[in-house]
Structures are given as structure tokens and as C-alpha cells.
Design a protein around this motif. Structure first.
Motif: not given
Length: 190
Positions: A15, A19, A159, A161, A170-173
Motif C-alpha cells: 500500500y 502511494l 498525495d 489529491s 486531508q492528504g494520506e501522504l
């Protein structure tokens, strides 16, 4: 039990790899003009097709970007920014005063005016620049201290996005490539 933990670790690594790969593709799209911008800021003289065809004209464009950028950096860093900590309530006034002194000491110790000049240069190349306030365990003789690190955008993976700075939460990375002393890595992973 060990097999399920191993499987969970593999799934997590897969995962995370996906990313990083996705962020790398997004970074490649954003970095199309970085090398050209860097060369212009460093003062590379550019030859234009228009001047090549017209032999009566001087066949290059004199690039003064580096000297102009340096002059702007000098102007901005001559007026030194200051750190202020304000209390929201009267009973926090003393705490705010002590915190302000601490912040100013760290600001001066970490030569933030030089980092600000570096950030201006990076902003001219990458259209953005940043600074990270972090705890660095290697400072102060290994006892650790607060550090202000200038972030070079070419070493940051975000991320895909994330479109605006306010979206970072709000980003994952958000990943930064850094260099660490080998001794520090060995101490960390004993």
C-alpha cells in the motif's frame, strides 16, 4: 500468528509503495519546468531562434535573473522578521512571554534569515517553498533540539489529491527525501 503479521506487513508495504509511486507520477507532472527555471535563476544565457535568424542582432539574451533575485533576497532579508507569541487570556500572558523568548532564541540559533533567503530562491525556481519545524535528536550533541528545516520542493512527495497548501491535512501522504548520518541510522535501528 507470525504468518498473519508477515502478511499484514506485506500488505502495508504494498500500500505504501503504491502511494509513493502515485505521488512520484504527480511530482513528475509538476516538475516539467524545474530544470529550465533553475538554469535561468543561475544566470544561464539563452539563445533564441529569433536572434539566430537575424544576424544583425546580438545572438543571445543577457540573463540578469540571478543578480535581480539576489537583490530581492537582500531587500527581504535586511528587514528581519520577528516572532511574537500572544496570549488569548490574561492568565496566559507570562507563559506567552516565556514561549516568545524561546521561539526567538531558536529562530536566531537556526539562522532563519539564511533559510529565508534559500526559500526565496527555491520559490523562484519551483513556485513554492516551505519550512518544517521539527524535533531533531541529533542536535545539541545528541541531546536533541528543535530545528527549522527548509524544504526543497523537488525532494517532497505529496498525495496527488492535494492541490493547495490548506489541503495538506486531508492528504494520506507527505514524504520528504532527506540525508541522515550513517551513525544516526545505526543508532535508530539497533
Amino acid at each position: 500468528m507470525a504468518d498473519s503479521e508477515s502478511r499484514k506487513e506485506q500488505d502495508l508495504n504494498t500500500y505504501l509503495d503504491s502511494l509513493v509511486e502515485e505521488a512520484g507520477v504527480a511530482r513528475e507532472d509538476a516538475s516539467t519546468n524545474w530544470d529550465r527555471n533553475r538554469k535561468i535563476i543561475q544566470g544561464e544565457q539563452t539563445w533564441t531562434e529569433k536572434f539566430r535568424k537575424d544576424l544583425a542582432r546580438v545572438p543571445f539574451v543577457f540573463n540578469r535573473t540571478e543578480s535581480l533575485t539576489a537583490r530581492h533576497i537582500d531587500l527581504l532579508t535586511d528587514t528581519k522578521p520577528t516572532v511574537s507569541v500572544l496570549a488569548k487570556a490574561d492568565e496566559l500572558h507570562d507563559a506567552a512571554k516565556h514561549l516568545e523568548r524561546t521561539c526567538r532564541a531558536i529562530w536566531d540559533e537556526r539562522s532563519f534569515s539564511m533559510q529565508l533567503a534559500r526559500q526565496i530562491e527555491l520559490a523562484a525556481i519551483y513556485s513554492t517553498a516551505g519550512c518544517n519545524v521539527l524535533y531533531n535528536p541529533n542536535l545539541d550533541g545528541g541531546r536533541g533540539d528543535i530545528d527549522l528545516a527548509t524544504l526543497e520542493p523537488s525532494l517532497i512527495y505529496l498525495d496527488p489529491s492535494i492541490s493547495y497548501p490548506e489541503d495538506l491535512q486531508q492528504g494520506e501522504l507527505v514524504m520528504a527525501e532527506t540525508m541522515s548520518p550513517l551513525a544516526a541510522i545505526k543508532r535508530r535501528y539497533k
